[in-house]
Design an enzyme around this catalytic site. Structure first.
Site, mmCIF file in Angstrom:
data_model
loop_
_atom_site.group_PDB
_atom_site.id
_atom_site.type_symbol
_atom_site.label_atom_id
_atom_site.label_comp_id
_atom_site.label_asym_id
_atom_site.label_seq_id
_atom_site.Cartn_x
_atom_site.Cartn_y
_atom_site.Cartn_z
ATOM 1 N N ARG A 1 46.001 103.918 55.196
ATOM 2 C CA ARG A 1 46.779 104.198 53.995
ATOM 3 C C ARG A 1 45.957 104.842 52.882
ATOM 4 O O ARG A 1 46.223 104.611 51.691
ATOM 5 C CB ARG A 1 47.456 102.915 53.486
ATOM 6 C CG ARG A 1 48.459 102.319 54.468
ATOM 7 C CD ARG A 1 49.606 103.286 54.766
ATOM 8 N NE ARG A 1 50.420 102.799 55.852
ATOM 9 C CZ ARG A 1 50.274 103.144 57.135
ATOM 10 N NH1 ARG A 1 49.337 104.030 57.477
ATOM 11 N NH2 ARG A 1 51.041 102.655 58.070
ATOM 12 N N GLU B 1 49.976 98.684 48.099
ATOM 13 C CA GLU B 1 50.140 99.970 48.755
ATOM 14 C C GLU B 1 50.805 100.964 47.801
ATOM 15 O O GLU B 1 50.565 102.165 47.884
ATOM 16 C CB GLU B 1 50.968 99.833 50.038
ATOM 17 C CG GLU B 1 51.115 101.127 50.806
ATOM 18 C CD GLU B 1 51.647 100.921 52.216
ATOM 19 O OE1 GLU B 1 52.428 101.765 52.667
ATOM 20 O OE2 GLU B 1 51.272 99.924 52.863
ATOM 21 N N SER C 1 56.990 99.430 51.609
ATOM 22 C CA SER C 1 56.022 98.332 51.656
ATOM 23 C C SER C 1 55.254 98.243 50.350
ATOM 24 O O SER C 1 54.694 99.238 49.877
ATOM 25 C CB SER C 1 55.043 98.535 52.817
ATOM 26 O OG SER C 1 55.707 98.467 54.057
#
Length: 310
Positions: free
Chosen positions: A183, A302, A232
């Site tokens: 990520r 995130e 998320s």
């Protein structure tokens, strides 16, 4: 919202963009959370040369400049964002296919929406990006955070990017010089991704459509799609799942104002109607604290939280 632009800077922005900069623009309608205050100045950038001049002007004038893409992975605070907010469109959102010998690539403007990229792939018979099905956002944002799903990451497909540096210059960077991790992409935070080149393969159109349909079905079974959210909230810890940890902490369905930790997927916080950024942040902090208390695991965001407090 803090005022970070002088009247002279406002006038200069309007002049160099032919009046396309607006002021005190509501950001909530533009974000996937449907939350957030005003942008002090908002610029829909559609031409590369003009965008380069604006970026250089912002750097030389020392006022903040934030690119929000499709605003699908951010939470804008209720106080809004001071300075200049940029969204990419026009020629900076185009999609084109190119052959490179036996290989094929898509050259995508950073502002191109992922759903449009997949639609292009279906129409032209290109495979390799189906895992992006159902993920909101733009190509630039997906590359910047190395978006992934179903065991695949977009970084695996990136063969190069173009960036605008703070002085307005444009630089091409080959894929082998890029360093992707879970990520994230290791890239100077002041550099704006302008374009991404994605490697794809040939396949039958019906096969591509079938895979996309199957992945969308799997998403709908496990994620609260169709409700305002940013996907998320936390990154998955090594060898574990943020959703599992939050669920084990007994927080599924917890509410604060119009915000709720989804009963479908505990790593999603949704806006059930009228939620404020403070509501979302309260639930984020509650989940972090409980997971740390229960198992000593520190959850890492995130999404990005941007803007000024009320």
């Amino acid at each position: 919202m803090l005022k970070k632009l002088t009247e002279t800077q406002r006038l200069s922005l309007q002049n160099m963009t032919k009046g396309s900069v607006s002021f005190n623009r509501p950001l909530a309608p533009l974000t996937s959370f449907k939350i957030g205050g005003l942008a002090e100045a908002f610029y829909e950038a559609s031409a590369i040369d003009e965008l380069s001049r604006v970026i250089a002007f912002a750097e030389g004038s020392s006022f903040p400049c934030l690119v929000i893409g499709k605003a699908s992975n951010i939470l804008v605070r209720d106080g809004g964002i001071g300075g200049l907010v940029i969204r990419l469109s026009g020629e900076i959102a185009g999609i084109a296919a190119r052959d490179r010998g036996r290989s094929h690539v898509l050259v995508c403007g950073a502002g191109a929406e992922l759903k449009d990229v997949l639609s292009f792939c279906c129409d032209e018979g290109f495979t390799g990006l189906e895992f992006l099905a159902g993920i909101p956002g733009s190509v630039g944002g997906a590359i910047a955070v190395n978006t992934g799903a179903f065991g695949f990451d977009v970084g695996e497909r990136v063969s190069g990017i173009k960036v605008i540096k703070p002085d307005g210059t444009i630089e091409a960077i080959e894929g082998k010089a890029l360093h992707f991790a879970y990520r994230e992409l290791s890239l100077d935070r002041q550099w704006l991704i302008l374009e991404g080149t994605l490697a794809v393969d040939r396949a039958e159109k019906d096969e591509i459509k079938g895979r996309i349909k199957d992945l969308l079905k799997r998403r709908k079974e496990k994620q609260p799609l169709g409700v305002p959210s940013a996907g998320s909230i936390f990154r998955n810890p090594p060898e574990d799942s943020a959703g599992r940890l939050i669920e084990c902490a007994g927080l599924k369905g917890m509410k604060r104002g119009g915000a709720m930790i989804s009963p479908i997927h505990a790593n999603w916080i949704v806006n059930t109607g009228g939620a404020s950024a403070d509501d979302i942040i309260w639930l984020i902090n509650r989940a972090r604290d409980r997971v740390m208390e229960d198992g000593g695991v520190e959850l890492e965001l995130e999404i990005r939280i941007v803007g000024d407090e009320t």
